[in-house]
Design a protein around this motif. Sequence first.
Motif, PDB file in Angstrom:
ATOM      1  N   VAL A 254       0.812  -1.207   0.123  1.00 46.58           N
ATOM      2  CA  VAL A 254       0.134  -0.025  -0.069  1.00 46.58           C
ATOM      3  C   VAL A 254       0.967   1.222   0.085  1.00 46.58           C
ATOM      4  CG1 VAL A 254      -1.467   1.327   1.356  1.00 46.58           C
ATOM      5  CG2 VAL A 254      -1.958  -0.952   0.933  1.00 46.58           C
ATOM      6  N   CYS A 255       1.975   1.145   0.790  1.00 47.85           N
ATOM      7  CA  CYS A 255       2.879   2.495   0.915  1.00 47.85           C
ATOM      8  C   CYS A 255       3.550   2.570  -0.552  1.00 47.85           C
ATOM      9  CB  CYS A 255       3.829   2.455   2.013  1.00 47.85           C
ATOM     10  SG  CYS A 255       3.185   2.516   3.896  1.00 47.85           S
ATOM     11  N   VAL A 256       3.994   1.763  -0.891  1.00 41.63           N
ATOM     12  CA  VAL A 256       4.723   1.836  -2.221  1.00 41.63           C
ATOM     13  C   VAL A 256       3.850   2.365  -3.406  1.00 41.63           C
ATOM     14  CG1 VAL A 256       5.680   0.401  -4.168  1.00 41.63           C
ATOM     15  CG2 VAL A 256       6.338   0.147  -1.974  1.00 41.63           C
ATOM     16  N   LEU A 257       2.551   1.846  -3.485  1.00 44.69           N
ATOM     17  CA  LEU A 257       1.691   2.384  -4.488  1.00 44.69           C
ATOM     18  C   LEU A 257       1.221   3.643  -4.114  1.00 44.69           C
ATOM     19  CD1 LEU A 257      -0.661  -0.766  -5.087  1.00 44.69           C
ATOM     20  CD2 LEU A 257       1.150   0.059  -6.497  1.00 44.69           C
ATOM     21  N   THR A 258       0.985   4.105  -3.131  1.00 47.06           N
ATOM     22  CA  THR A 258       0.497   5.579  -2.428  1.00 47.06           C
ATOM     23  C   THR A 258       1.553   6.257  -2.952  1.00 47.06           C
ATOM     24  OG1 THR A 258      -0.967   4.581  -0.954  1.00 47.06           O
ATOM     25  CG2 THR A 258      -0.571   6.824  -0.724  1.00 47.06           C
ATOM     26  N   PHE A 259       2.756   6.066  -2.397  1.00 49.57           N
ATOM     27  CA  PHE A 259       3.912   7.064  -2.724  1.00 49.57           C
ATOM     28  C   PHE A 259       4.018   7.252  -4.073  1.00 49.57           C
ATOM     29  CE2 PHE A 259       4.602   6.468   1.816  1.00 49.57           C
ATOM     30  CZ  PHE A 259       4.697   7.942   2.332  1.00 49.57           C
ATOM     31  N   ALA A 260       3.985   6.227  -4.893  1.00 51.17           N
ATOM     32  CA  ALA A 260       4.101   6.353  -6.473  1.00 51.17           C
ATOM     33  C   ALA A 260       3.210   7.306  -6.955  1.00 51.17           C
ATOM     34  CB  ALA A 260       3.799   4.836  -7.079  1.00 51.17           C
ATOM     35  N   GLY A 261       1.893   7.076  -6.606  1.00 46.02           N
ATOM     36  CA  GLY A 261       0.764   8.179  -7.066  1.00 46.02           C
ATOM     37  C   GLY A 261       1.207   9.498  -6.395  1.00 46.02           C
ATOM     38  N   TYR A 262       1.734   9.804  -5.218  1.00 43.65           N
ATOM     39  CA  TYR A 262       2.112  10.940  -4.555  1.00 43.65           C
ATOM     40  C   TYR A 262       3.166  11.647  -5.180  1.00 43.65           C
ATOM     41  CZ  TYR A 262       2.956  14.313  -0.564  1.00 43.65           C
ATOM     42  OH  TYR A 262       3.019  15.407  -0.027  1.00 43.65           O
ATOM     43  N   LEU A 263       4.200  10.786  -5.468  1.00 46.45           N
ATOM     44  CA  LEU A 263       5.541  11.599  -5.913  1.00 46.45           C
ATOM     45  C   LEU A 263       5.537  11.842  -7.323  1.00 46.45           C
ATOM     46  CD1 LEU A 263       8.099   9.206  -3.946  1.00 46.45           C
ATOM     47  CD2 LEU A 263       7.446  11.591  -3.796  1.00 46.45           C
ATOM     48  N   LEU A 264       4.786  10.933  -8.193  1.00 42.42           N
ATOM     49  CA  LEU A 264       4.417  11.417  -9.623  1.00 42.42           C
ATOM     50  C   LEU A 264       3.748  12.748  -9.843  1.00 42.42           C
ATOM     51  CD1 LEU A 264       3.968   7.952 -11.086  1.00 42.42           C
ATOM     52  CD2 LEU A 264       5.995   9.499 -11.422  1.00 42.42           C
ATOM     53  N   GLY A 265       2.864  13.000  -8.877  1.00 44.06           N
ATOM     54  CA  GLY A 265       2.301  14.304  -8.796  1.00 44.06           C
ATOM     55  C   GLY A 265       1.184  14.510 -10.190  1.00 44.06           C
ATOM     56  N   GLU A 266       1.670  15.429 -10.969  1.00 46.42           N
ATOM     57  CA  GLU A 266       0.792  15.621 -12.073  1.00 46.42           C
ATOM     58  C   GLU A 266       1.389  15.015 -13.207  1.00 46.42           C
ATOM     59  OE1 GLU A 266       3.828  19.361 -13.518  1.00 46.42           O
ATOM     60  OE2 GLU A 266       1.755  19.876 -12.988  1.00 46.42           O
ATOM     61  N   HIS A 267       2.338  14.047 -13.059  1.00 50.23           N
ATOM     62  CA  HIS A 267       2.736  13.332 -14.078  1.00 50.23           C
ATOM     63  C   HIS A 267       2.262  11.816 -14.179  1.00 50.23           C
ATOM     64  CE1 HIS A 267       5.598  16.258 -15.125  1.00 50.23           C
ATOM     65  NE2 HIS A 267       6.291  16.773 -13.873  1.00 50.23           N
ATOM     66  N   GLN A 268       0.964  11.754 -13.868  1.00 50.51           N
ATOM     67  CA  GLN A 268       0.348  10.321 -13.473  1.00 50.51           C
ATOM     68  C   GLN A 268       0.408   9.546 -14.829  1.00 50.51           C
ATOM     69  OE1 GLN A 268      -1.170   9.169 -10.521  1.00 50.51           O
ATOM     70  NE2 GLN A 268       0.035  10.938  -9.816  1.00 50.51           N
ATOM     71  N   ASN A 269       0.577  10.025 -15.984  1.00 48.79           N
ATOM     72  CA  ASN A 269       0.696   9.427 -17.226  1.00 48.79           C
ATOM     73  C   ASN A 269       1.846   8.496 -17.273  1.00 48.79           C
ATOM     74  OD1 ASN A 269       2.225  11.904 -17.344  1.00 48.79           O
ATOM     75  ND2 ASN A 269       2.804  11.552 -19.299  1.00 48.79           N
ATOM     76  N   LEU A 270       2.981   8.495 -16.536  1.00 43.99           N
ATOM     77  CA  LEU A 270       4.029   7.981 -16.438  1.00 43.99           C
ATOM     78  C   LEU A 270       3.810   6.850 -15.396  1.00 43.99           C
ATOM     79  CD1 LEU A 270       6.784  10.578 -15.983  1.00 43.99           C
ATOM     80  CD2 LEU A 270       6.343   9.242 -17.925  1.00 43.99           C
ATOM     81  N   LEU A 271       2.762   6.507 -14.719  1.00 41.48           N
ATOM     82  CA  LEU A 271       2.571   5.488 -13.763  1.00 41.48           C
ATOM     83  C   LEU A 271       2.556   4.049 -14.169  1.00 41.48           C
ATOM     84  CD1 LEU A 271       1.614   4.885 -10.726  1.00 41.48           C
ATOM     85  CD2 LEU A 271      -0.666   5.045 -11.480  1.00 41.48           C
ATOM     86  N   LYS A 272       2.004   4.037 -15.380  1.00 43.39           N
ATOM     87  CA  LYS A 272       1.949   2.480 -15.979  1.00 43.39           C
ATOM     88  C   LYS A 272       3.202   1.981 -16.145  1.00 43.39           C
ATOM     89  CE  LYS A 272       0.393  -0.112 -19.836  1.00 43.39           C
ATOM     90  NZ  LYS A 272      -0.367  -0.267 -21.223  1.00 43.39           N
ATOM     91  N   GLU A 273       4.302   2.726 -16.733  1.00 38.59           N
ATOM     92  CA  GLU A 273       5.738   2.268 -16.813  1.00 38.59           C
ATOM     93  C   GLU A 273       6.246   2.001 -15.449  1.00 38.59           C
ATOM     94  OE1 GLU A 273       8.842   5.523 -18.131  1.00 38.59           O
ATOM     95  OE2 GLU A 273       6.878   5.865 -19.036  1.00 38.59           O
ATOM     96  N   TYR A 274       5.982   2.801 -14.398  1.00 35.51           N
ATOM     97  CA  TYR A 274       6.672   2.658 -13.175  1.00 35.51           C
ATOM     98  C   TYR A 274       5.977   1.687 -12.395  1.00 35.51           C
ATOM     99  CZ  TYR A 274       9.550   6.920 -13.087  1.00 35.51           C
ATOM    100  OH  TYR A 274      10.440   7.940 -13.628  1.00 35.51           O
ATOM    101  N   LEU A 275       4.707   1.241 -12.503  1.00 37.84           N
ATOM    102  CA  LEU A 275       4.208  -0.141 -11.939  1.00 37.84           C
ATOM    103  C   LEU A 275       4.872  -1.264 -12.227  1.00 37.84           C
ATOM    104  CD1 LEU A 275       0.182   0.672 -12.386  1.00 37.84           C
ATOM    105  CD2 LEU A 275       1.590   0.678 -10.355  1.00 37.84           C
ATOM    106  N   HIS A 276       5.348  -1.419 -13.489  1.00 39.77           N
ATOM    107  CA  HIS A 276       6.231  -2.713 -13.809  1.00 39.77           C
ATOM    108  C   HIS A 276       7.617  -2.592 -12.846  1.00 39.77           C
ATOM    109  CE1 HIS A 276       3.652  -3.842 -17.067  1.00 39.77           C
ATOM    110  NE2 HIS A 276       3.790  -2.647 -17.836  1.00 39.77           N
ATOM    111  N   VAL A 277       8.247  -1.566 -12.841  1.00 41.37           N
ATOM    112  CA  VAL A 277       9.191  -1.430 -11.987  1.00 41.37           C
ATOM    113  C   VAL A 277       9.063  -1.963 -10.511  1.00 41.37           C
ATOM    114  CG1 VAL A 277      11.274  -0.047 -11.044  1.00 41.37           C
ATOM    115  CG2 VAL A 277      10.443   0.267 -13.346  1.00 41.37           C
ATOM    116  N   ILE A 278       8.004  -1.263 -10.071  1.00 44.18           N
ATOM    117  CA  ILE A 278       7.304  -1.460  -8.503  1.00 44.18           C
ATOM    118  C   ILE A 278       7.151  -2.939  -8.450  1.00 44.18           C
ATOM    119  CG2 ILE A 278       5.484  -0.968  -6.968  1.00 44.18           C
ATOM    120  CD1 ILE A 278       5.293   1.820  -8.356  1.00 44.18           C
TER     121      ILE A 278
END
Length: 203
Positions: A154-178
Amino acid sequence: MHIISALTEWLVNTIGSMGYTGIISLMFLESSFFPFPSEVVMPPAGYLAWKGEMSLSLVLISGIVGSLLGALFNYWIAVKLGRPFLLKYGKYFFVSPESINKADEFFSRHGHVSTLVGRLLPVIRQYISLPAGIARMPMKTFTLFTTIGAGTWVCVLTFAGYLLGEHQNLLKEYLHVITFACVGLACVIAGGYYLYWKRHKVK
């Protein structure tokens, strides 16, 4: 991509309207039998926290509480229905009482690390509660290590969304890394535990 973007937008709006109750409800579904991915729940909630529309600490607590409640639901189902079913009809599925006893013994010794590691692995995280319940793993131990494992995810996913901020379009590629990072962490924990257990067993 359009479907993912639309779904993410819907979730942001849903979570925003339902608040922390929405996070708990969605994560309960994700952690129980229902195939609802947490990857589309916690990052949008983290994004809303970044925007200042939600409290980051309450988002994390809500996600962990929802995950734990879903896991406990599966655990309860397995205790009440799974074990009696296997004892009565297991022979038709090549499951003998002896194998159930072996599972009991395994979870009594290694259930804590199995639960922790299982919560970090895709697909398995939703269903690790079932063998734990069938083996009647101690509730306190199950709750503790489920909370640790689910809390990490939960922390990893939440901080991913939090730290990406307005760049949520990058989330998909970061999810693979996560995902790969969590799988790697699970392997390290399992490997370290095995070496510790083997050395301790020898002594």
